[in-house]
Design a protein around this motif. Structure first.
Motif, PDB file in Angstrom:
ATOM      1  N   GLY A   9       0.795  -1.222   0.000  1.00 40.91           N
ATOM      2  CA  GLY A   9       0.000   0.000   0.000  1.00 40.91           C
ATOM      3  C   GLY A   9       0.825   1.270   0.000  1.00 40.91           C
ATOM      4  N   THR A  10       2.044   1.202  -0.479  1.00 40.73           N
ATOM      5  CA  THR A  10       2.917   2.374  -0.412  1.00 40.73           C
ATOM      6  C   THR A  10       2.757   3.297  -1.603  1.00 40.73           C
ATOM      7  OG1 THR A  10       4.683   1.120  -1.452  1.00 40.73           O
ATOM      8  CG2 THR A  10       4.668   1.207   0.963  1.00 40.73           C
ATOM      9  N   LEU A  11       1.957   2.913  -2.578  1.00 40.61           N
ATOM     10  CA  LEU A  11       1.809   3.753  -3.759  1.00 40.61           C
ATOM     11  C   LEU A  11       0.449   4.423  -3.812  1.00 40.61           C
ATOM     12  CD1 LEU A  11       3.398   1.305  -6.346  1.00 40.61           C
ATOM     13  CD2 LEU A  11       4.506   3.131  -5.085  1.00 40.61           C
ATOM     14  N   THR A  12      -0.247   4.469  -2.704  1.00 47.13           N
ATOM     15  CA  THR A  12      -1.596   5.019  -2.702  1.00 47.13           C
ATOM     16  C   THR A  12      -1.626   6.542  -2.651  1.00 47.13           C
ATOM     17  OG1 THR A  12      -1.684   4.721  -0.311  1.00 47.13           O
ATOM     18  CG2 THR A  12      -2.630   2.964  -1.678  1.00 47.13           C
ATOM     19  N   ASP A  13      -0.523   7.174  -2.305  1.00 49.22           N
ATOM     20  CA  ASP A  13      -0.510   8.630  -2.336  1.00 49.22           C
ATOM     21  C   ASP A  13      -0.243   9.098  -3.767  1.00 49.22           C
ATOM     22  OD1 ASP A  13       2.256   8.595  -2.862  1.00 49.22           O
ATOM     23  OD2 ASP A  13       2.745   8.765  -0.747  1.00 49.22           O
ATOM     24  N   ASN A  14      -0.295  10.389  -3.998  1.00 53.14           N
ATOM     25  CA  ASN A  14      -0.153  10.926  -5.346  1.00 53.14           C
ATOM     26  C   ASN A  14       1.255  11.405  -5.668  1.00 53.14           C
ATOM     27  OD1 ASN A  14      -2.834  10.527  -6.118  1.00 53.14           O
ATOM     28  ND2 ASN A  14      -3.470  12.347  -4.978  1.00 53.14           N
ATOM     29  N   SER A  15       2.246  11.000  -4.906  1.00 52.84           N
ATOM     30  CA  SER A  15       3.599  11.461  -5.177  1.00 52.84           C
ATOM     31  C   SER A  15       4.150  10.797  -6.438  1.00 52.84           C
ATOM     32  CB  SER A  15       4.521  11.191  -3.983  1.00 52.84           C
ATOM     33  OG  SER A  15       4.567   9.818  -3.713  1.00 52.84           O
ATOM     34  N   PHE A  16       5.027  11.503  -7.120  1.00 51.09           N
ATOM     35  CA  PHE A  16       5.621  11.019  -8.363  1.00 51.09           C
ATOM     36  C   PHE A  16       6.717  10.011  -8.074  1.00 51.09           C
ATOM     37  CE2 PHE A  16       9.033  11.387 -11.512  1.00 51.09           C
ATOM     38  CZ  PHE A  16       8.336  11.002 -12.643  1.00 51.09           C
ATOM     39  N   ARG A  17       6.680   8.909  -8.798  1.00 50.71           N
ATOM     40  CA  ARG A  17       7.720   7.889  -8.690  1.00 50.71           C
ATOM     41  C   ARG A  17       8.154   7.505 -10.101  1.00 50.71           C
ATOM     42  NH1 ARG A  17       4.335   6.971  -4.534  1.00 50.71           N
ATOM     43  NH2 ARG A  17       5.248   6.682  -2.496  1.00 50.71           N
ATOM     44  N   PRO A  18       9.425   7.702 -10.437  1.00 49.55           N
ATOM     45  CA  PRO A  18       9.892   7.360 -11.780  1.00 49.55           C
ATOM     46  C   PRO A  18       9.602   5.922 -12.171  1.00 49.55           C
ATOM     47  CG  PRO A  18      11.552   8.639 -10.632  1.00 49.55           C
ATOM     48  CD  PRO A  18      10.470   8.312  -9.632  1.00 49.55           C
ATOM     49  N   ALA A  19       9.651   4.995 -11.229  1.00 47.30           N
ATOM     50  CA  ALA A  19       9.389   3.593 -11.545  1.00 47.30           C
ATOM     51  C   ALA A  19       7.962   3.393 -12.053  1.00 47.30           C
ATOM     52  CB  ALA A  19       9.644   2.717 -10.329  1.00 47.30           C
ATOM     53  N   GLN A  20       7.012   4.213 -11.575  1.00 37.68           N
ATOM     54  CA  GLN A  20       5.644   4.101 -12.055  1.00 37.68           C
ATOM     55  C   GLN A  20       5.554   4.508 -13.526  1.00 37.68           C
ATOM     56  OE1 GLN A  20       4.017   6.345  -8.617  1.00 37.68           O
ATOM     57  NE2 GLN A  20       2.392   4.819  -8.726  1.00 37.68           N
ATOM     58  N   VAL A  21       6.329   5.495 -13.928  1.00 36.05           N
ATOM     59  CA  VAL A  21       6.353   5.910 -15.325  1.00 36.05           C
ATOM     60  C   VAL A  21       6.880   4.761 -16.177  1.00 36.05           C
ATOM     61  CG1 VAL A  21       7.355   7.524 -16.989  1.00 36.05           C
ATOM     62  CG2 VAL A  21       6.610   8.346 -14.744  1.00 36.05           C
ATOM     63  N   GLU A  22       7.962   4.159 -15.738  1.00 44.77           N
ATOM     64  CA  GLU A  22       8.544   3.024 -16.452  1.00 44.77           C
ATOM     65  C   GLU A  22       7.539   1.877 -16.537  1.00 44.77           C
ATOM     66  OE1 GLU A  22      12.065   1.178 -18.232  1.00 44.77           O
ATOM     67  OE2 GLU A  22      11.967   3.161 -17.351  1.00 44.77           O
ATOM     68  N   THR A  23       6.837   1.605 -15.460  1.00 45.30           N
ATOM     69  CA  THR A  23       5.837   0.543 -15.451  1.00 45.30           C
ATOM     70  C   THR A  23       4.718   0.836 -16.432  1.00 45.30           C
ATOM     71  OG1 THR A  23       6.326   0.006 -13.161  1.00 45.30           O
ATOM     72  CG2 THR A  23       4.196  -0.715 -13.998  1.00 45.30           C
ATOM     73  N   THR A  24       4.245   2.071 -16.447  1.00 46.90           N
ATOM     74  CA  THR A  24       3.181   2.458 -17.373  1.00 46.90           C
ATOM     75  C   THR A  24       3.608   2.236 -18.819  1.00 46.90           C
ATOM     76  OG1 THR A  24       2.314   4.078 -15.813  1.00 46.90           O
ATOM     77  CG2 THR A  24       1.703   4.372 -18.119  1.00 46.90           C
ATOM     78  N   LEU A  25       4.829   2.629 -19.156  1.00 40.33           N
ATOM     79  CA  LEU A  25       5.334   2.414 -20.513  1.00 40.33           C
ATOM     80  C   LEU A  25       5.387   0.925 -20.845  1.00 40.33           C
ATOM     81  CD1 LEU A  25       8.226   5.036 -20.584  1.00 40.33           C
ATOM     82  CD2 LEU A  25       6.058   5.155 -21.833  1.00 40.33           C
ATOM     83  N   ASP A  26       5.853   0.113 -19.913  1.00 38.56           N
ATOM     84  CA  ASP A  26       5.942  -1.328 -20.141  1.00 38.56           C
ATOM     85  C   ASP A  26       4.565  -1.943 -20.388  1.00 38.56           C
ATOM     86  OD1 ASP A  26       8.651  -1.128 -19.726  1.00 38.56           O
ATOM     87  OD2 ASP A  26       8.605  -1.995 -17.709  1.00 38.56           O
ATOM     88  N   VAL A  27       3.595  -1.567 -19.573  1.00 40.21           N
ATOM     89  CA  VAL A  27       2.248  -2.129 -19.706  1.00 40.21           C
ATOM     90  C   VAL A  27       1.628  -1.683 -21.029  1.00 40.21           C
ATOM     91  CG1 VAL A  27      -0.089  -2.115 -18.740  1.00 40.21           C
ATOM     92  CG2 VAL A  27       1.887  -2.406 -17.236  1.00 40.21           C
ATOM     93  N   GLU A  28       1.785  -0.407 -21.377  1.00 44.42           N
ATOM     94  CA  GLU A  28       1.243   0.078 -22.642  1.00 44.42           C
ATOM     95  C   GLU A  28       1.880  -0.636 -23.833  1.00 44.42           C
ATOM     96  OE1 GLU A  28       1.685   4.323 -22.657  1.00 44.42           O
ATOM     97  OE2 GLU A  28       0.008   4.606 -21.285  1.00 44.42           O
ATOM     98  N   GLN A  29       3.180  -0.870 -23.763  1.00 44.34           N
ATOM     99  CA  GLN A  29       3.878  -1.562 -24.847  1.00 44.34           C
ATOM    100  C   GLN A  29       3.382  -3.000 -24.961  1.00 44.34           C
ATOM    101  OE1 GLN A  29       6.321  -4.210 -24.623  1.00 44.34           O
ATOM    102  NE2 GLN A  29       6.609  -4.209 -26.821  1.00 44.34           N
ATOM    103  N   ALA A  30       3.265  -3.687 -23.849  1.00 41.93           N
ATOM    104  CA  ALA A  30       2.807  -5.078 -23.873  1.00 41.93           C
ATOM    105  C   ALA A  30       1.381  -5.172 -24.411  1.00 41.93           C
ATOM    106  CB  ALA A  30       2.889  -5.686 -22.468  1.00 41.93           C
ATOM    107  N   ALA A  31       0.519  -4.277 -23.992  1.00 45.23           N
ATOM    108  CA  ALA A  31      -0.867  -4.289 -24.451  1.00 45.23           C
ATOM    109  C   ALA A  31      -0.972  -3.952 -25.931  1.00 45.23           C
ATOM    110  CB  ALA A  31      -1.693  -3.310 -23.627  1.00 45.23           C
TER     111      ALA A  31
END
Length: 124
Positions: A9-31
């Motif tokens: 539950g450590t990602l429930t706040d709205n702070s920016f995390r570079p790893a989340q950006v990387e994850t979003t790119l990976d998921v979009e690419q896979a989809a």
């Protein structure tokens, strides 16, 4: 089935995390290359008040492997073996770090899970 898992539950706040950006790119690419694929996303802290980067990365893999709901795990970010212990609070040696990951990866193999990891963003 829940397709997004926020470990600890450590990602429930709205702070920016570079790893989340990387994850979003990976998921979009896979989809985009497999539109009908059921993609399970595991979000875990690399650095937080709860864990250091080394422990967060290890915990994320451990959770995904123990969850046993996927047949492939792909990650495009993380620490290289030679960087372990660079965190000021690190308490493991590269040998200990590698032993922990080897145990996890062996468990994944026993469960029939294939692991993929990027070679890095900056080349050899």
């Amino acid at each position: 089935m829940d397709r997004k898992k926020d470990i600890q539950g450590t990602l429930t706040d709205n702070s920016f995390r570079p790893a989340q950006v990387e994850t979003t790119l990976d998921v979009e690419q896979a989809a985009s290359v497999a539109p009908g694929a059921q993609i399970q996303t595991y979000l875990f802290p690399l650095n937080s008040n709860a864990v250091s980067g080394d422990a967060g990365y290890l915990n994320g893999y451990a959770y995904a492997i123990a969850d046993n709901k996927v047949k492939q795990i792909s990650s495009s970010y993380g620490y290289a073996n030679e960087l372990v212990g660079m965190d000021a609070w690190a308490s493991v040696t590269p040998k200990q770090y590698n032993a922990a990951f080897n145990a996890l990866f062996q468990q994944a193999a026993l469960q029939g899970i294939t692991l993929f990891n990027a070679s890095g963003d900056h080349g050899p």
